[in-house]
Design a protein around this motif. Structure first.
Motif, PDB file in Angstrom:
ATOM      1  N   ARG A 119       0.821  -1.202   0.000  1.00  0.00           N
ATOM      2  CA  ARG A 119       0.000   0.000   0.000  1.00  0.00           C
ATOM      3  C   ARG A 119       0.859   1.259   0.000  1.00  0.00           C
ATOM      4  N   GLU A 120       0.336   2.304  -0.640  1.00  0.00           N
ATOM      5  CA  GLU A 120       0.998   3.603  -0.580  1.00  0.00           C
ATOM      6  C   GLU A 120       0.640   4.274   0.739  1.00  0.00           C
ATOM      7  N   VAL A 121       1.657   4.697   1.483  1.00  0.00           N
ATOM      8  CA  VAL A 121       1.445   5.223   2.824  1.00  0.00           C
ATOM      9  C   VAL A 121       2.202   6.540   2.994  1.00  0.00           C
ATOM     10  N   ILE A 122       1.538   7.504   3.602  1.00  0.00           N
ATOM     11  CA  ILE A 122       2.228   8.699   4.082  1.00  0.00           C
ATOM     12  C   ILE A 122       2.244   8.626   5.596  1.00  0.00           C
ATOM     13  N   PHE A 123       3.415   8.801   6.174  1.00  0.00           N
ATOM     14  CA  PHE A 123       3.533   8.845   7.623  1.00  0.00           C
ATOM     15  C   PHE A 123       3.693  10.301   8.038  1.00  0.00           C
ATOM     16  N   LEU A 124       2.738  10.795   8.828  1.00  0.00           N
ATOM     17  CA  LEU A 124       2.746  12.170   9.308  1.00  0.00           C
ATOM     18  C   LEU A 124       3.243  12.191  10.738  1.00  0.00           C
ATOM     19  N   ASP A 125       4.401  12.781  10.966  1.00  0.00           N
ATOM     20  CA  ASP A 125       4.952  12.886  12.318  1.00  0.00           C
ATOM     21  C   ASP A 125       4.538  14.239  12.896  1.00  0.00           C
ATOM     22  N   ASN A 126       3.402  14.247  13.573  1.00  0.00           N
ATOM     23  CA  ASN A 126       2.869  15.491  14.128  1.00  0.00           C
ATOM     24  C   ASN A 126       3.294  15.687  15.581  1.00  0.00           C
ATOM     25  N   ASP A 127       4.451  15.172  15.928  1.00  0.00           N
ATOM     26  CA  ASP A 127       5.011  15.292  17.271  1.00  0.00           C
ATOM     27  C   ASP A 127       6.345  16.024  17.189  1.00  0.00           C
ATOM     28  N   PRO A 128       6.474  17.194  17.830  1.00  0.00           N
ATOM     29  CA  PRO A 128       7.727  17.956  17.741  1.00  0.00           C
ATOM     30  C   PRO A 128       8.964  17.191  18.207  1.00  0.00           C
ATOM     31  N   GLN A 129       8.786  16.167  19.046  1.00  0.00           N
ATOM     32  CA  GLN A 129       9.947  15.381  19.455  1.00  0.00           C
ATOM     33  C   GLN A 129      10.587  14.661  18.273  1.00  0.00           C
ATOM     34  N   GLY A 130       9.793  14.352  17.279  1.00  0.00           N
ATOM     35  CA  GLY A 130      10.327  13.780  16.052  1.00  0.00           C
ATOM     36  C   GLY A 130      10.908  12.384  16.195  1.00  0.00           C
ATOM     37  N   ASN A 131      10.430  11.609  17.173  1.00  0.00           N
ATOM     38  CA  ASN A 131      10.983  10.262  17.349  1.00  0.00           C
ATOM     39  C   ASN A 131      10.715   9.370  16.143  1.00  0.00           C
ATOM     40  N   SER A 132       9.538   9.495  15.566  1.00  0.00           N
ATOM     41  CA  SER A 132       9.220   8.666  14.398  1.00  0.00           C
ATOM     42  C   SER A 132      10.051   9.078  13.189  1.00  0.00           C
ATOM     43  N   THR A 133      10.231  10.391  13.018  1.00  0.00           N
ATOM     44  CA  THR A 133      11.096  10.867  11.935  1.00  0.00           C
ATOM     45  C   THR A 133      12.497  10.293  12.090  1.00  0.00           C
ATOM     46  N   GLN A 134      13.019  10.315  13.310  1.00  0.00           N
ATOM     47  CA  GLN A 134      14.374   9.802  13.541  1.00  0.00           C
ATOM     48  C   GLN A 134      14.437   8.310  13.281  1.00  0.00           C
ATOM     49  N   TRP A 135      13.358   7.589  13.579  1.00  0.00           N
ATOM     50  CA  TRP A 135      13.335   6.145  13.321  1.00  0.00           C
ATOM     51  C   TRP A 135      13.515   5.881  11.830  1.00  0.00           C
ATOM     52  N   PHE A 136      12.807   6.641  10.993  1.00  0.00           N
ATOM     53  CA  PHE A 136      12.955   6.463   9.555  1.00  0.00           C
ATOM     54  C   PHE A 136      14.362   6.836   9.090  1.00  0.00           C
ATOM     55  N   LEU A 137      14.932   7.894   9.654  1.00  0.00           N
ATOM     56  CA  LEU A 137      16.280   8.313   9.268  1.00  0.00           C
ATOM     57  C   LEU A 137      17.310   7.268   9.672  1.00  0.00           C
ATOM     58  N   ASN A 138      17.121   6.672  10.843  1.00  0.00           N
ATOM     59  CA  ASN A 138      18.100   5.704  11.354  1.00  0.00           C
ATOM     60  C   ASN A 138      18.171   4.435  10.523  1.00  0.00           C
ATOM     61  N   ARG A 139      17.139   4.147   9.767  1.00  0.00           N
ATOM     62  CA  ARG A 139      17.160   2.914   8.980  1.00  0.00           C
ATOM     63  C   ARG A 139      17.732   3.130   7.571  1.00  0.00           C
ATOM     64  N   LEU A 140      18.110   4.369   7.257  1.00  0.00           N
ATOM     65  CA  LEU A 140      18.703   4.652   5.955  1.00  0.00           C
ATOM     66  C   LEU A 140      20.117   4.106   5.872  1.00  0.00           C
ATOM     67  N   THR A 141      20.563   3.828   4.667  1.00  0.00           N
ATOM     68  CA  THR A 141      21.944   3.404   4.462  1.00  0.00           C
ATOM     69  C   THR A 141      22.874   4.607   4.604  1.00  0.00           C
ATOM     70  N   ASP A 142      24.151   4.336   4.763  1.00  0.00           N
ATOM     71  CA  ASP A 142      25.144   5.415   4.876  1.00  0.00           C
ATOM     72  C   ASP A 142      25.153   6.293   3.627  1.00  0.00           C
ATOM     73  N   ALA A 143      24.825   5.710   2.494  1.00  0.00           N
ATOM     74  CA  ALA A 143      24.804   6.488   1.257  1.00  0.00           C
ATOM     75  C   ALA A 143      23.577   7.393   1.176  1.00  0.00           C
TER      76      ALA A 143
END
Length: 263
Positions: free
Chosen positions: A31-55
């Protein structure tokens, strides 16, 4: 587009974890999904960033400076241009950045700010939008409620947590009346359930007795609850996929209840 928000005024009840698990479950099913992180702490945003490759990490981090939720509201960029395209997933991210904390005061005096939030985000094109929210009752909570079709309240299975539900449900009732008449359903989702503790069973029985119409029931007619399980911490801390049949079955039941059109 169907919008589901995970909301609770208490922190630490699993809003971010559950919203991420649901988004991942939807993505795994194509499914096509948009994840909206409406929390200023940004924990969910950081979770997505942490799973990225070094490149990929520095490229996405650079994009994040202009593509984020605060810029969407402040600069009035188009909603699609605010989305981060994440590699190797069907999830797109509308990210929270540190300056998003300013939204609590920067927009509150603007006439119709709730309608602005709803109008901008309802212009997005996707099958599902999953929204994480802050652990507080604030303007940002109202914004989330103005947007969503379904609200999920993760409830820690202890009586102190259960006793706060009337306050939250009244807030949602008022939001439905004045902000979002299209809000269809409110679900309570017992979370962090420890089968060894009598207190958890007592809290679950209380929820069944007093809030039965807001619980999700499985095929065996038992209320859906999410266990306190090491594999969930592995999903959050190490990005390990959920593998156990029981947990997968519970997540599938949750997604089916929230997005019945995908069944």
């Amino acid at each position: 587009m169907r919008v589901v928000a995970f909301q609770n005024q208490k922190g630490g009840v699993g809003k971010s974890t559950l919203s991420l698990l649901v988004a991942e479950q939807l993505a795994q099913s194509g499914r096509e999904v948009i994840f909206l992180d409406n929390d200023p702490q940004g924990n969910s945003t950081q979770w997505f960033l942490n799973r990225l490759t070094d490149a990929d990490y520095p490229l996405i981090l650079e994009e994040l400076q202009s593509k984020n939720l605060y810029n969407l509201l402040q600069e009035r960029i188009t909603p699609q241009n605010a989305l981060l395209e994440l590699p190797e997933t069907t999830v797109q991210l509308l990210a929270a950045t540190p300056n998003y904390e300013q939204a609590k005061t920067a927009f509150r005096d603007q006439p119709g700010h709730e309608n602005l939030f709803r109008m901008l985000l309802r212009g997005l094109s996707t099958e599902a939008l999953v929204c994480d929210t802050p652990g507080e009752l604030s303007l940002l909570t109202n914004w989330s409620l103005s947007l969503c079709d379904v609200v999920v309240i993760p409830v820690q299975t202890e009586m102190f947590a259960v006793e706060t539900l009337p306050i939250q449900l009244e807030r949602i009732r008022i939001a439905r009346k004045y902000l979002n008449p299209e809000l269809e359903q409110v679900y309570l989702l017992p979370n962090l359930f420890d089968t060894r503790l009598k207190s958890c069973h007592y809290a679950l029985d209380y929820l069944v007795e007093h809030y039965r119409d807001k619980l999700i029931f499985q095929e065996d007619q038992q209320p859906l609850w999410i266990p306190k399980r090491a594999e969930i911490m592995g999903f959050i801390d190490s990005h390990e996929p959920v593998r156990s049949n029981e947990m997968t079955s519970r997540l599938q039941a949750l997604v089916q209840a929230l997005f019945p059109e995908f069944s």
